[in-house]
Design a protein around this motif. Structure first.
Motif, PDB file in Angstrom:
ATOM      1  N   UNK A  42       0.828  -1.202   0.000  1.00 48.19           N
ATOM      2  CA  UNK A  42       0.000   0.000   0.000  1.00 48.19           C
ATOM      3  C   UNK A  42       0.862   1.252   0.000  1.00 48.19           C
ATOM      4  N   UNK A  43       1.945   1.210   0.777  1.00 48.31           N
ATOM      5  CA  UNK A  43       2.843   2.365   0.816  1.00 48.31           C
ATOM      6  C   UNK A  43       3.512   2.590  -0.547  1.00 48.31           C
ATOM      7  N   UNK A  44       3.948   1.500  -1.201  1.00 48.69           N
ATOM      8  CA  UNK A  44       4.605   1.623  -2.508  1.00 48.69           C
ATOM      9  C   UNK A  44       3.611   2.146  -3.553  1.00 48.69           C
ATOM     10  N   UNK A  45       2.384   1.608  -3.549  1.00 44.45           N
ATOM     11  CA  UNK A  45       1.386   2.066  -4.514  1.00 44.45           C
ATOM     12  C   UNK A  45       1.028   3.523  -4.297  1.00 44.45           C
ATOM     13  N   UNK A  46       0.937   3.934  -3.026  1.00 45.61           N
ATOM     14  CA  UNK A  46       0.635   5.341  -2.741  1.00 45.61           C
ATOM     15  C   UNK A  46       1.749   6.250  -3.261  1.00 45.61           C
ATOM     16  N   UNK A  47       3.001   5.850  -3.006  1.00 42.81           N
ATOM     17  CA  UNK A  47       4.127   6.637  -3.510  1.00 42.81           C
ATOM     18  C   UNK A  47       4.165   6.690  -5.026  1.00 42.81           C
ATOM     19  N   UNK A  48       3.837   5.546  -5.668  1.00 43.29           N
ATOM     20  CA  UNK A  48       3.819   5.492  -7.136  1.00 43.29           C
ATOM     21  C   UNK A  48       2.738   6.423  -7.698  1.00 43.29           C
ATOM     22  N   UNK A  49       1.575   6.385  -7.062  1.00 45.86           N
ATOM     23  CA  UNK A  49       0.477   7.252  -7.517  1.00 45.86           C
ATOM     24  C   UNK A  49       0.821   8.721  -7.315  1.00 45.86           C
ATOM     25  N   UNK A  93       3.759  10.039  -7.522  1.00 50.13           N
ATOM     26  CA  UNK A  93       4.681  10.424  -8.591  1.00 50.13           C
ATOM     27  C   UNK A  93       3.915  10.668  -9.897  1.00 50.13           C
ATOM     28  N   UNK A  94       2.942   9.774 -10.162  1.00 51.37           N
ATOM     29  CA  UNK A  94       2.137   9.978 -11.368  1.00 51.37           C
ATOM     30  C   UNK A  94       1.348  11.278 -11.297  1.00 51.37           C
ATOM     31  N   UNK A  95       0.793  11.583 -10.113  1.00 52.52           N
ATOM     32  CA  UNK A  95       0.057  12.839  -9.936  1.00 52.52           C
ATOM     33  C   UNK A  95       0.966  14.031 -10.202  1.00 52.52           C
ATOM     34  N   UNK A  96       2.175  13.985  -9.684  1.00 49.69           N
ATOM     35  CA  UNK A  96       3.110  15.095  -9.893  1.00 49.69           C
ATOM     36  C   UNK A  96       3.466  15.241 -11.378  1.00 49.69           C
ATOM     37  N   UNK A  97       3.697  14.108 -12.055  1.00 49.18           N
ATOM     38  CA  UNK A  97       4.024  14.170 -13.482  1.00 49.18           C
ATOM     39  C   UNK A  97       2.828  14.666 -14.290  1.00 49.18           C
ATOM     40  N   UNK A  98       1.601  14.256 -13.873  1.00 54.44           N
ATOM     41  CA  UNK A  98       0.412  14.703 -14.581  1.00 54.44           C
ATOM     42  C   UNK A  98       0.231  16.214 -14.434  1.00 54.44           C
ATOM     43  N   UNK A  99       0.468  16.741 -13.251  1.00 51.07           N
ATOM     44  CA  UNK A  99       0.358  18.188 -13.034  1.00 51.07           C
ATOM     45  C   UNK A  99       1.394  18.944 -13.874  1.00 51.07           C
ATOM     46  N   UNK A 100       2.599  18.396 -13.932  1.00 58.78           N
ATOM     47  CA  UNK A 100       3.654  19.024 -14.756  1.00 58.78           C
ATOM     48  C   UNK A 100       3.286  19.005 -16.225  1.00 58.78           C
ATOM     49  N   UNK A 101       2.731  17.845 -16.676  1.00 55.97           N
ATOM     50  CA  UNK A 101       2.333  17.729 -18.081  1.00 55.97           C
ATOM     51  C   UNK A 101       1.258  18.752 -18.427  1.00 55.97           C
ATOM     52  N   UNK A 102       0.299  18.934 -17.527  1.00 55.85           N
ATOM     53  CA  UNK A 102      -0.770  19.906 -17.799  1.00 55.85           C
ATOM     54  C   UNK A 102      -0.215  21.314 -17.926  1.00 55.85           C
ATOM     55  N   UNK A 120      -0.237   1.350 -14.587  1.00 59.22           N
ATOM     56  CA  UNK A 120      -0.937   2.069 -13.522  1.00 59.22           C
ATOM     57  C   UNK A 120      -1.047   3.511 -13.985  1.00 59.22           C
ATOM     58  N   UNK A 121      -2.262   4.121 -13.949  1.00 61.46           N
ATOM     59  CA  UNK A 121      -2.484   5.392 -14.624  1.00 61.46           C
ATOM     60  C   UNK A 121      -3.084   6.440 -13.698  1.00 61.46           C
ATOM     61  N   UNK A 122      -2.885   7.700 -14.110  1.00 64.31           N
ATOM     62  CA  UNK A 122      -3.582   8.849 -13.550  1.00 64.31           C
ATOM     63  C   UNK A 122      -4.112   9.661 -14.737  1.00 64.31           C
ATOM     64  N   UNK A 123      -5.351  10.152 -14.635  1.00 59.88           N
ATOM     65  CA  UNK A 123      -5.983  10.847 -15.757  1.00 59.88           C
ATOM     66  C   UNK A 123      -6.562  12.178 -15.297  1.00 59.88           C
ATOM     67  N   UNK A 124      -6.700  13.105 -16.274  1.00 62.92           N
ATOM     68  CA  UNK A 124      -7.202  14.434 -15.962  1.00 62.92           C
ATOM     69  C   UNK A 124      -7.865  15.022 -17.204  1.00 62.92           C
ATOM     70  N   UNK A 125      -9.059  15.573 -17.027  1.00 63.03           N
ATOM     71  CA  UNK A 125      -9.712  16.340 -18.097  1.00 63.03           C
ATOM     72  C   UNK A 125      -9.410  17.814 -17.874  1.00 63.03           C
ATOM     73  N   UNK A 126      -8.835  18.463 -18.915  1.00 67.47           N
ATOM     74  CA  UNK A 126      -8.332  19.823 -18.774  1.00 67.47           C
ATOM     75  C   UNK A 126      -8.979  20.718 -19.840  1.00 67.47           C
ATOM     76  N   UNK A 127      -9.500  21.879 -19.400  1.00 65.33           N
ATOM     77  CA  UNK A 127     -10.066  22.875 -20.320  1.00 65.33           C
ATOM     78  C   UNK A 127      -8.990  23.924 -20.598  1.00 65.33           C
TER      79      UNK A 127
END
Length: 445
Positions: free
Chosen positions: A34-41, A43-52, A121-128
C-alpha cells in the motif's frame, strides 16, 4: 510413550511462532504494498500536473498540441519503457510521449495495458485549455511491474527476516522452557531417590532452591512423606507390641492346656487379656490407618452434635445433663470420623464419671482452638493424670470398660498433632482439653 513436558512446550511454542509469523508477514507485506502504490500514484500525480502545465496549442489550429518543453524524465523518451503520456480530445489523440512511438493507449479499457501487453498504472485528468474548445483528456501511466519488483524484493527480505526471527524465538523458548523446568527436574530427581530408597524425604535444602510455588509443593510432599513414614513406624511398633503383649497370655494358656488339671478361671483371664490386647491394637491400627485426617476439614458443630445426642440417649435414664457450646462456622483440619471418635470417647468417659452434668465447649485462642470436656464427677488426682491415658488402666475397677478410651484418644491426638491435657474441672470433676493448632483452624463462610 508420551512426550516429555519440555518437548511439548517447545512444540507448542514452535506451532505458535509458525502460525503468527506468517500472519504478521502478510500484514507487513500488505502495508508495504500500500505504501509503494501510494508513492507510485503520487509520482504519477506530480508528473500529470507538470504535463498539464507544459501544454501549448499548435501554431495553426487546436487539433494539434505541443509541450513547451519535454518532461524532465528520460523514461518518457525511451521506446516502450513502460512510462507513457497521452493527450486526446474526444476520440482523437493529439499528442503522445516519444516512448509510445506509433502506438496508442485505450484509456477506457480496464485494466490498462501497454504496447506490449504489460499492465500499467495510470492517472488521468480532463483539462479545459485557455484557448477554449472542448476539454482535453490527459493520461499518464507507469509500469505496474516496478511496484511488483519492489514488493517482491521486500517480501524476500521479509521472509528471511521473519524466518530468522522465528528460529531465534523457538531457540529462546527452548532455552527458557528448559531453564524454567529445571526446578521440576530437580524435584523429580529427588522423588526418584525417595522411591528408590536412597533417602526418606526430599532434601531439606530443596525448598530453598525452588521458586515460591514449587517450594510449597516440595514442603507439602515432605509433610506427606513424613506422615507416611510415621504411619509405617507406628504399624511396625504396633506389630511388635502386639506380639510382645500376646506372649505371656498365650504362654499361660499353653501351661494350662499342658497341665493335668485345667483351671477355667485362669483360662478365661488369659483369654480376656488377649481380647483386650487385640481390641486395643485394632483401635490403634484404625486410628493410624486413616491418613486423610491431615488433609480434610471437619465442621465442629456439624460433626459433634450427633455425638452429643448419642451420648445423651445412652445416659438418658440417669437424668444426666450434657451441655454442648459449639459456635457455628468453626472447622478443624482433621478427619470427621477421627474427630467424632475423639469426642465420643471423651464424652462417654465424662458421662460415666459425672454425677449430673457434662459440658462440651470450644474456646478461640490466639494459637488455635481449644475443645474442653468437663464433668462434675469425683475427678482424678493430678499424680494419676499421666497414668490414666495408658492402655488398659482404670482407676475405678467397679465401672465397666476396658480402659482403652483415653488410650485411643491419646493415639489419635498424637496422629493429628493435637495437644491432650488433663486438669481439674471448674465443675468439680475432670477437665480434658484438646488443642488444635492455628494451622488446623478455619472460619467457614
Amino acid at each position: 510413550m508420551k512426550a516429555p513436558l519440555s518437548r511439548r512446550l517447545v512444540v507448542v511454542a514452535a506451532i505458535t511462532v509458525a502460525l503468527l509469523l506468517p500472519v504478521a508477514g502478510a500484514l507487513l507485506s500488505a502495508a508495504f504494498r500500500q505504501s509503494v502504490e501510494t508513492g507510485f500514484d503520487q509520482r504519477l500525480e506530480a508528473l500529470l500536473t507538470t504535463l498539464a502545465g507544459l501544454i501549448e496549442n499548435g501554431p495553426t489550429d487546436d487539433t494539434t498540441l505541443t509541450l513547451s518543453r519535454p518532461l524532465a524524465d528520460p523514461r518518457f523518451e525511451r521506446l516502450h519503457s513502460g512510462w507513457y503520456w497521452q493527450i486526446a480530445r474526444a476520440d482523437q489523440v493529439l499528442a503522445t510521449s516519444r516512448s509510445l512511438w506509433d502506438d496508442r493507449i485505450a484509456a477506457t479499457a480496464m485494466p490498462l495495458l501497454g504496447p506490449r501487453g504489460e499492465p500499467l498504472r495510470a492517472k488521468q485528468l480532463d483539462l479545459l485549455l485557455p484557448t477554449g474548445g472542448s476539454p482535453v483528456h490527459l493520461l499518464i501511466v507507469g509500469p505496474q511491474r516496478e511496484i511488483e519488483i519492489e514488493v517482491a524484493a521486500f517480501n524476500r527480505l521479509l521472509v528471511i527476516a521473519l524466518g530468522s526471527l522465528g528460529l531465534l524465538l523457538i531457540a529462546a523458548f527452548a532455552v527458557q522452557i528448559r531453564w524454567g523446568l529445571a526446578p521440576l527436574r530437580r524435584l523429580g530427581d529427588q522423588l526418584k531417590r525417595v522411591r528408590s530408597g536412597d533417602q526418606p524425604t526430599l532434601a531439606t535444602s530443596l525448598p530453598r532452591e525452588l521458586p515460591g510455588d514449587l517450594a510449597e509443593v516440595a514442603t507439602a510432599i515432605n509433610e506427606v512423606l513424613a506422615h507416611q513414614q510415621a504411619l509405617i513406624e507406628r504399624a511396625r511398633s504396633a506389630t511388635g507390641n502386639l506380639a510382645h503383649a500376646l506372649k505371656q497370655p498365650l504362654a499361660a494358656l499353653h501351661l494350662q492346656l499342658d497341665g493335668e488339671k485345667l483351671d477355667r478361671s485362669a483360662v478365661r483371664e488369659s483369654l480376656a487379656r488377649i481380647g483386650e490386647t487385640v481390641d486395643h491394637h485394632l483401635s490403634r491400627a484404625a486410628a493410624a490407618g486413616r491418613v486423610s485426617g491431615l488433609y480434610g476439614r471437619a465442621s465442629l458443630r456439624d460433626s459433634l452434635l450427633p455425638i452429643v445426642e448419642a451420648v445423651r440417649s445412652i445416659h438418658v435414664a440417669r437424668g444426666l445433663t450434657i451441655v454442648a457450646e459449639l459456635p457455628a462456622g468453626r472447622s478443624v483440619r482433621i478427619d470427621v470420623q477421627d474427630l467424632q471418635e475423639l469426642a465420643g470417647n471423651l464424652l462417654d468417659n465424662a458421662a460415666l464419671a459425672a454425677r449430673s452434668e457434662v459440658r462440651l465447649s470450644v474456646i478461640d485462642e490466639a494459637d488455635g482452638l481449644l475443645m474442653l470436656i468437663d464433668d462434675d464427677g469425683p475427678g482424678i488426682p493430678d499424680a494419676a493424670h499421666a497414668l490414666v491415658i495408658e492402655r488398659g488402666v482404670r482407676l475405678d475397677e467397679q465401672r465397666p470398660g476396658s480402659g482403652l478410651g483415653l488410650s485411643i484418644v491419646r493415639d489419635l491426638a498424637e496422629l493429628h498433632g493435637l495437644a491432650l491435657s488433663l486438669s481439674a474441672s471448674p465443675l468439680g470433676g475432670l477437665r480434658v482439653g484438646l488443642r488444635f493448632s492455628a494451622g488446623a483452624r478455619a472460619t467457614q463462610g
